[in-house]
Structure formats: structure tokens, C-alpha cells
Write a protein that holds these residues in place. Structure first.
Motif, short mmCIF file in Angstrom:
data_model
loop_
_atom_site.label_atom_id
_atom_site.label_comp_id
_atom_site.label_asym_id
_atom_site.label_seq_id
_atom_site.Cartn_x
_atom_site.Cartn_y
_atom_site.Cartn_z
N PHE A 177 1.11 -1.29 -0.32
CA PHE A 177 -0.14 -0.10 0.01
C PHE A 177 0.82 1.59 0.14
N VAL A 178 1.88 1.06 1.19
CA VAL A 178 2.70 2.67 1.40
C VAL A 178 3.22 3.30 0.28
N GLY A 179 4.70 1.95 -0.46
CA GLY A 179 5.08 1.97 -1.59
C GLY A 179 4.60 1.78 -2.57
N LEU A 180 2.97 1.38 -3.13
CA LEU A 180 2.37 2.08 -4.12
C LEU A 180 1.87 3.65 -4.19
N ALA A 181 1.85 4.29 -3.11
CA ALA A 181 1.13 5.32 -2.87
C ALA A 181 2.40 6.50 -3.47
N ARG A 182 3.71 5.70 -3.45
CA ARG A 182 4.71 6.65 -3.08
C ARG A 182 5.05 6.32 -4.41
N ARG A 183 4.72 5.41 -5.45
CA ARG A 183 4.78 6.11 -6.45
C ARG A 183 4.02 7.03 -7.41
N LEU A 184 2.87 6.89 -6.85
CA LEU A 184 1.84 7.63 -7.65
C LEU A 184 2.31 8.72 -6.73
N TRP A 185 2.82 8.62 -6.28
CA TRP A 185 2.66 10.79 -5.48
C TRP A 185 4.21 11.26 -6.79
N SER A 186 4.75 9.99 -6.78
CA SER A 186 5.99 11.16 -7.62
C SER A 186 5.94 10.62 -9.34
N SER A 187 4.84 10.29 -10.23
CA SER A 187 4.38 9.74 -10.51
C SER A 187 4.22 10.97 -11.54
N TRP A 188 3.79 12.33 -10.55
CA TRP A 188 3.65 13.64 -11.18
C TRP A 188 3.77 14.77 -10.16
N PRO A 189 5.49 14.76 -10.74
CA PRO A 189 6.47 15.95 -10.07
C PRO A 189 5.52 17.52 -9.81
N PRO A 190 6.37 18.77 -9.72
CA PRO A 190 5.84 19.52 -9.02
C PRO A 190 6.29 20.15 -10.04
N ALA A 191 7.48 19.81 -10.69
CA ALA A 191 8.36 20.66 -12.11
C ALA A 191 7.02 20.29 -13.33
N ALA A 192 5.54 19.42 -13.53
CA ALA A 192 5.06 19.40 -14.38
C ALA A 192 3.97 20.36 -14.33
N ASN A 193 3.92 20.96 -13.13
CA ASN A 193 3.16 21.99 -13.27
C ASN A 193 3.12 23.53 -13.54
N LEU A 194 4.39 23.51 -13.68
CA LEU A 194 4.74 24.56 -14.60
C LEU A 194 5.25 25.31 -16.05
N PRO A 195 4.34 26.27 -16.17
CA PRO A 195 4.12 26.30 -17.35
C PRO A 195 4.76 26.44 -18.42
N ASP A 196 4.71 25.96 -19.81
CA ASP A 196 6.13 26.50 -20.87
C ASP A 196 5.74 26.70 -21.70
N PRO A 197 5.68 28.57 -21.06
CA PRO A 197 5.07 29.42 -23.18
C PRO A 197 5.42 29.01 -24.28
N ALA A 198 6.84 29.03 -24.74
CA ALA A 198 7.94 28.52 -25.58
C ALA A 198 7.04 27.55 -25.70
N GLY A 199 6.32 26.38 -24.98
CA GLY A 199 6.28 24.81 -25.67
C GLY A 199 4.48 25.12 -25.67
N ASP A 200 4.04 26.45 -25.16
CA ASP A 200 2.41 25.65 -25.13
C ASP A 200 1.91 25.15 -24.88
N ARG A 201 1.77 24.72 -23.44
CA ARG A 201 1.48 23.75 -22.83
C ARG A 201 1.93 24.51 -21.57
N PHE A 202 0.68 24.43 -20.59
CA PHE A 202 0.31 24.33 -19.37
C PHE A 202 0.17 24.08 -18.22
N VAL A 203 0.02 22.67 -18.35
CA VAL A 203 1.12 21.42 -17.50
C VAL A 203 1.87 20.45 -18.58
N ARG A 204 3.28 20.38 -17.74
CA ARG A 204 4.39 19.56 -18.51
C ARG A 204 4.19 18.35 -18.73
#
Length: 443
Positions: A177-204
Motif C-alpha cells: 500500500f505505502v510503496g504504491l502510494a509513493r510511486r503514485l505521488w512521484s508520478s506527477w512531480p511539481p515541475a510538471a505544473n510549471l507552465p511552458d509558454p515556449a512549448g505552449d503547454r500549461f502542464v508539462r
């Protein structure tokens, strides 16, 4: 007779260190970790104070969390219990009134520093739903989410589902349970939420990774569907009383919650914990021991004596009845044929705490501790054991209690406390906590 000088005043509370990652204390900071669990049931509901602190009003917990934050507590802890205890409901308020994650989110919006720590049962929750709720709480609290992970002790009794897992499988199921929850947590890193105007992407979306899991207990396909605020998985507390549970916590948790009603038992368990943490490939001090503590605060020696006498009178059987009760409660004790007046047999329990814990778990460590003192009769030993609480009990003036708790820390018995019950939350925050702050150990 010379009157001794008054004790030096306690140092004023200092602010807690800035959190590191998901609400963790800054690394390298000498810390007495203190988690506050506020239970209105600690106050007598028949009194004006008890009725004013209604457990059915969220404001009761919001005020307590703000008070705990101002005092310097690290986290505000909310337990959760499956099932309905009807006899307990007659005696006082229920321990669970609000769903812990919802209450934690509400508390997070009313505080700025203190971590919020709800409880999750691995027996009644799916790792994906848990990771999703925890990620949401982490974002609402801006990185102040902690979590208490339990495998539950009443299988199949509540939360709308029946999930029977044998005692032999509980730790394996919790580990997955804990191992799978940790994998899910790291599947969406905070850096993915930094907009990429040059690539026209709100979410990476290219940084969001897939999770394909086929395990003994869970099947999971796909990443988490929302991004946590923190890259690090939240500070995780695990309750345990067995060697198998301790080894699981040593590998997966940041802290252990266990009952250690004597200082000797706490020292032994902390040493065993550190050994298992090293065996798991982690630094010895990376997993804290945070036992529970009952606090009864009062005015002075006269009241202390009266309360001690009341506790002795309430302990139940004495003499032969006490020995029989002891045998039934702790069948691992070797007391066959012993009478209350006999000296405690040296072989009643192994003198090695490692052997005691490996065979019987932490419940027997206080017995090992008490048995080390020579000269006790079997009846005296039985009376002392039956007088123990599940957790450490501190009684006295707030200043005395604070000093006693600090001694447990300074003598290497604990890394902090879960203050789970008490009779005076105001005095705990205003007069006990300051005794635990300063002199090299800060909150």
C-alpha cells in the motif's frame, strides 16, 4: 533551615524550524518532535468546559490547532477508528466525529505553520484514493501534510466495505500500500505544473510518468491524476507493537508510534528501532520514536497524592486475583505455581529485551523493565504491571510534567511524544511545552 532558591524560569517558546519538503523539520536540527492530538473527550462532558468543547463542532478543533501552533507543536494529529463502540458512546464523546482528511484540510486553512496529520487505514482504503486525498491536502496546506498509516485492528467492521486480511499478511499488504502510494505521488512531480509558454503547454505532461503495478493486493494502471505541492512524500508515522511492524516502519516510515509506559521500555525500543533502521539501509536517526503520553496536570503535592491513591484503588484485583489477571493478560510470563508472596522468579521473562521484543512485541518491554529491579514479590510485580497505562503517564504540576518529559528525551528514550490525552490542554500549551523548548532541543 535554608530555603532553596526558586527554580530558574523556563525559556520562552521559540518558533519551530522552517519545514523541509513536506512539512519535515529542517535536517540537522536537534528536535523534540511534539504532535498534539486534541480530544474533547479528555474534558468531562458533564462540566461547563466539557460541554463548551463540543466534539461535534469543527470550531472546537480549529481553536485547538491554532493554540497548538502558537505553542510550538510540530503537528496536529487526528486519529481514526473503524467501527462503533456503543458502550464507549454511552461513557463519553466518540473519538471520531469528522473524517480526518476533511478536518485536516479545514485546519490547514486556519493555520500557517503546524503540520496536519490525518490517519489512513490501509485495510479500508485503496492506495490511489489515499494518494489523491493526500496530494490534495498537501496542496491545500502548501506542504504541511503528514500522515499516520495504520493497518487497523478491527477487520471488516466499518467504512462501507469488508476487507479481510490475515494477521500474517497485514504487514505485507501495508508495505505494498505505502510503496504504491509513493510511486503514485512521484508520478506527477511539481515541475510538471510549471507552465511552458515556449512549448505552449500549461502542464508539462511529458514529466508525468505512468504507473503500472501488479501486486499481491493491488492492481494499478496510470499515474496520479493531480499534482502534489511537494516533491517529497509526506512525513509518515506508523503505529506498531511487533518486530515485523517495526521492520516495516524502519524501511518505509519517518516515525513510529508505540506504547512505552516506562522509560526503560522506551530506551530498549528506541535502540531496537535504530538497529532495524540501519539494517534497512537508512541512517540510524532517520526514524523517530514518538510514543503516546497521557498527561494529568494539577496544582501540587497534595492533589498528586490524592490522585495516586485513586489510581491505586481503581487498579482492580490485588493478591491472588492480581496474579491470575496478570497471567491471563500476559500468557508469555512464566509464573506457573507462583503465589503472590513468592519472590519474582528470575526466569519469569528473558533478561534480554531483544528476545522479549522479538517473541512478544513492545507490550512486554515494560514488564522486562520492571522485572529488572530485584526484591519484588510476584504480587507486587503484578500490581505494578496492572497499574501501567498503555502509554507513558505523566502527572504533576505542568512544570514538573514538562521536566519529566524532557528527561525521557535527554536520556535517549524518545525523539518526541504524541500527546494523546490529558485534562488541561491550555496548561499543556502554555506551561508544559515551554519546558520542552530551549537548551539545545527546540520545536
Amino acid at each position: 533551615m535554608t530555603t532553596p532558591p526558586p527554580p530558574a524560569p523556563a525559556p520562552a517558546p521559540a518558533p519551530a524550524p522552517a519545514p523541509d519538503g513536506a512539512g519535515r523539520p529542517a535536517p540537522g536540527t536537534p528536535t523534540v518532535l511534539l504532535n498534539a492530538q486534541y480530544l474533547p473527550a479528555s474534558h468531562d462532558w458533564r462540566t461547563t468546559r466539557g460541554r463548551a468543547d463540543s466534539p461535534f463542532r469543527a470550531e472546537t478543533f480549529l481553536r485547538a490547532a491554532q493554540q497548538a501552533e502558537a505553542a510550538g507543536f510540530h503537528a496536529f494529529f487526528q486519529a481514526d477508528f473503524s467501527g462503533v463502540n456503543r458502550a464507549g458512546l454511552r461513557a463519553g464523546p466518540p473519538l471520531t466525529v469528522f473524517e480526518p482528511f476533511q478536518l485536516a484540510a479545514l485546519i490547514a486553512t486556519a493555520t500557517t505553520r503546524i503540520a496536519v496529520m490525518p490517519t489512513v487505514s490501509t485495510l479500508h482504503t485503496h492506495p490511489f484514493g489515499f494518494a489523491r486525498s493526500l496530494a490534495s491536502l498537501d496542496r491545500i496546506s502548501r506542504g504541511r501534510a503528514w500522515v499516520n498509516v495504520v493497518s487497523s485492528f478491527r477487520p471488516g467492521t466499518a467504512i462501507g466495505m469488508r476487507r479481510d486480511v490475515s494477521s500474517g499478511q497485514r504487514h505485507a499488504q501495508t508495505e505494498e500500500f505505502v510503496g504504491l502510494a509513493r510511486r503514485l505521488w512521484s508520478s506527477w512531480p511539481p515541475a510538471a505544473n510549471l507552465p511552458d509558454p515556449a512549448g505552449d503547454r500549461f502542464v508539462r505532461e511529458d514529466l508525468i510518468t505512468e504507473v503500472e503495478h501488479q501486486g499481491a493486493f493491488y492492481t494499478q494502471s496510470g499515474p496520479l491524476d493531480m499534482g502534489p505541492y511537494s516533491a517529497a512524500f509526506p512525513f509518515t508515522l506508523q503505529a506498531t507493537s511487533s518486530l515485523a511492524g517495526l521492520r516495516l516502519a524502519a524501511a518505509t516510515a519517518d516515525a513510529v508510534f508505540a506504547g512505552t509506559p516506562t522509560l526503560g521500555a522506551a530506551k530498549a525500543l528506541r535502540r531496537i528501532l535504530r538497529r532495524e533502521v540501519v539494517a534497512a539501509g537508512r541512517p540510524a536517526d532517520s526514524v523517530a520514536l514518538l510514543p503516546g503520553s497521557y498527561l494529568h496536570l494539577h496544582g501540587g503535592h497534595e492533589e498528586a497524592g490524592r490522585l495516586a491513591e485513586q489510581r491505586r484503588a481503581a487498579h482492580g484485583p490485588v493478591g491472588r486475583a492480581a496474579v491470575d489477571t496478570l497471567r491471563n493478560r500476559y500468557p508469555g510470563l512464566r509464573l506457573d505455581g507462583a503465589s503472590p508472596a513468592d519472590p519474582l522468579p528470575p526466569g519469569a521473562l528473558s533478561p534480554d529485551p531483544d528476545e522479549v521484543f522479538a517473541e512478544f512485541g513492545s507490550r512486554y518491554l515494560p514488564l522486562w523493565d520492571l522485572a529488572r529491579t530485584p526484591g519484588r514479590s510476584v504480587g507486587e510485580f503484578a500490581a505494578e504491571v496492572l497499574a501501567l497505562s498503555e502509554h507513558a503517564r505523566f502527572s504533576g504540576t505542568p512544570e514538573r510534567v514538562g521536566d519529566d518529559m524532557r528527561r525521557w528525551y535527554e536520556e535517549g528514550g524518545v525523539d518526541g511524544f504524541q500527546t494523546i490525552l490529558g485534562n488541561d490542554f491550555d496548561a499543556l500549551c502554555e506551561r508544559v511545552v515551554p519546558r520542552l523548548i530551549g537548551n539545545g532541543a527546540v520545536l
